[in-house]
Design an enzyme around this catalytic site. Structure first.
Site, PDB file in Angstrom:
ATOM      1  N   GLY A  92       0.789  -1.213   0.000  1.00  0.00           N
ATOM      2  CA  GLY A  92       0.000   0.000   0.000  1.00  0.00           C
ATOM      3  C   GLY A  92       0.825   1.269   0.000  1.00  0.00           C
ATOM      4  N   THR A  93       1.959   1.261   0.707  1.00  0.00           N
ATOM      5  CA  THR A  93       2.802   2.455   0.765  1.00  0.00           C
ATOM      6  C   THR A  93       3.319   2.828  -0.615  1.00  0.00           C
ATOM      7  OG1 THR A  93       3.465   2.110   3.076  1.00  0.00           O
ATOM      8  CG2 THR A  93       4.956   3.397   1.687  1.00  0.00           C
ATOM      9  N   ASN A 108      -6.738   3.003  10.209  1.00  0.00           N
ATOM     10  CA  ASN A 108      -6.058   1.813  10.704  1.00  0.00           C
ATOM     11  C   ASN A 108      -6.083   1.698  12.217  1.00  0.00           C
ATOM     12  OD1 ASN A 108      -4.318   4.157  10.031  1.00  0.00           O
ATOM     13  ND2 ASN A 108      -2.766   3.033  11.187  1.00  0.00           N
ATOM     14  N   ALA A 148      -2.034  -6.813   0.211  1.00  0.00           N
ATOM     15  CA  ALA A 148      -2.471  -8.197   0.379  1.00  0.00           C
ATOM     16  C   ALA A 148      -2.506  -8.657   1.820  1.00  0.00           C
ATOM     17  CB  ALA A 148      -1.553  -9.123  -0.431  1.00  0.00           C
ATOM     18  N   HIS A 149      -1.519  -8.241   2.628  1.00  0.00           N
ATOM     19  CA  HIS A 149      -1.394  -8.820   3.971  1.00  0.00           C
ATOM     20  C   HIS A 149      -2.467  -8.356   4.944  1.00  0.00           C
ATOM     21  CE1 HIS A 149       0.738  -5.393   6.196  1.00  0.00           C
ATOM     22  NE2 HIS A 149       0.628  -4.947   4.966  1.00  0.00           N
ATOM     23  N   CYS A 182       6.918   4.067  23.054  1.00  0.00           N
ATOM     24  CA  CYS A 182       7.980   4.664  23.873  1.00  0.00           C
ATOM     25  C   CYS A 182       9.226   4.848  23.018  1.00  0.00           C
ATOM     26  CB  CYS A 182       8.285   3.777  25.073  1.00  0.00           C
ATOM     27  SG  CYS A 182       6.940   3.706  26.270  1.00  0.00           S
TER      28      CYS A 182
END
Length: 393
Positions: free
Chosen positions: A72-73, A158, A207-208, A332
């Site tokens: 996607g990126t 997300n 896909a993932h 963190c």
């Protein structure tokens, strides 16, 4: 015997479907380059084109408008560029509008210069402010009538699972002569997603997120006329020049199988909302809790919440020790707790947002999974209640 670990972080990466693994293994056993004209090459080419049809079917697109990427990126970076060319409107695309809750792949502006990116605010549920969008588009169109703009708006968030009013936003953008890119990575395979129904020009998927392998995705266009003058990955003429390099045939095949299964399983996935709602009711019975985005439509599998006095870092450790994998909206770094930019944009108080946890169910999840989490959370809440007076003192 140690208890089986419980995975509740499906929005990060979901479980790969067995049929995907089997198909990928078969393709890995094949020899041949998809660009070669001999029999072995043609066999690999058929694998890729079969998958292209399966992905097109998943989002209601033309097969010729599907370009495979590494995820996607890359898909969003490929689409979001000032070099977009649209034969229906020759004006250059000079302005990128993004919602305040976009994924970092989009929020950073992709290939647009930072000064060309403008952020559109969201309401307390994380839903884009359509009036603010209209005003921003109108201002740009008035000041630069010889130029066009593009809106990048995710289909679903997300972190919170909040579903954006993409179709309504697209109508506003089109009225001002602009283009629309949709990051549908979290939505595809979870809710019905159609490129035509959304009214967008570009759509990214991975896909993932719906049972395929990591490292493969696609950029889908509304029509073949849309083009970008400069690819992200340059090389040979693969993917009609949209992406150079020999295709990942096994990964693409896995994406295709996952697309077909995800489409067939949309009704079953929708029933996860029942588990999600019972889960959130169980949380409320255990103590004060804030469900982020609860006032807006959400993905059926996602619950993003925080309880006063319970830090996400503490909860994450306790849950991991209990054999439960979840995600936190804060992290963190160098000893400093950072709040989620998404919750910041929603106006959530910093002390509450740094306690945010995200539970995301998947196609393998059951109501027993929710019950097991609640059992573990009850103990975390009990300990927090015991220590709260001392911390206040």
């Amino acid at each position: 015997m140690a208890a089986t670990r419980l995975y509740l972080d499906h929005n990060a990466t979901t479980v790969v479907r067995p049929s995907v693994v089997a198909r990928m293994a078969d393709v890995l056993a094949l020899t041949g380059n998809p660009s070669s004209i001999h029999a072995e090459g043609r066999a690999k080419r058929r694998v890729i084109e079969d998958a292209r049809r399966e992905v097109a079917n998943l989002v209601g697109a033309d097969t010729a408008c599907v370009t495979f990427t590494s995820g996607g990126t890359e898909a969003s970076n490929l689409a979001l560029t000032p070099t977009i060319r649209d034969p229906r409107d020759p004006r250059p695309v000079t302005r990128l509008f993004v919602s305040a809750v976009e994924h970092p792949a989009v929020a950073a502006g992709a290939r647009f210069p930072r000064e060309a990116v403008e952020t559109i605010p969201v309401d307390h549920n994380g839903v884009i402010d359509l009036s603010a969008l209209d005003r921003a588009l109108s201002s740009h169109a008035t000041a630069k009538p010889e130029e066009r703009s593009i809106l990048a708006l995710m289909a679903a968030n997300n972190e919170t699972g909040v579903i954006q009013p993409v179709a309504e936003a697209a109508r506003i953008v089109k009225a001002h002569g602009g283009l629309v890119h949709v990051d549908a990575v979290q939505a595809v395979g979870k809710i019905p997603v159609g490129i035509g129904a959304l009214g967008c020009d570009f759509l990214a998927l991975a896909a993932h997120k719906f049972g395929g392998p990591a490292g493969v995705g696609a950029l889908v266009r509304a029509h073949e006329g849309l083009h970008v003058a400069e690819a992200v990955v340059r090389g040979g003429g693969q993917e009609k020049g949209w992406r150079g390099g020999t295709e990942n045939a096994a990964g693409v095949a896995g994406l295709g199988v996952a697309a077909t299964e995800a489409l067939a399983g949309l009704d079953a996935f929708a029933k996860l909302a029942e588990i999600r709602d019972e889960f959130e009711a169980g949380l409320a019975r255990l103590g004060p809790v804030t469900i982020f985005g609860a006032g807006a439509p959400r993905l059926p599998n996602t619950s993003c919440f925080a309880a006063p006095g319970i830090a996400s870092s503490t909860a994450m450790i306790a849950l991991d020790l209990a054999g439960i994998a979840v995600s936190a909206g804060s992290a963190c770094s160098s000893g400093k707790t950072k709040a989620s930019p998404v919750l910041d944009a929603m106006g959530v108080d910093h002390d509450l947002s740094t306690g945010m946890l995200r539970i995301s169910f998947g196609w393998t999840s059951t109501s027993e999974d929710a019950s097991r989490f609640l059992d573990a959370w009850a103990e975390i809440a009990r300990r927090a209640n015991q220590t709260r007076p001392a911390s206040v003192a």
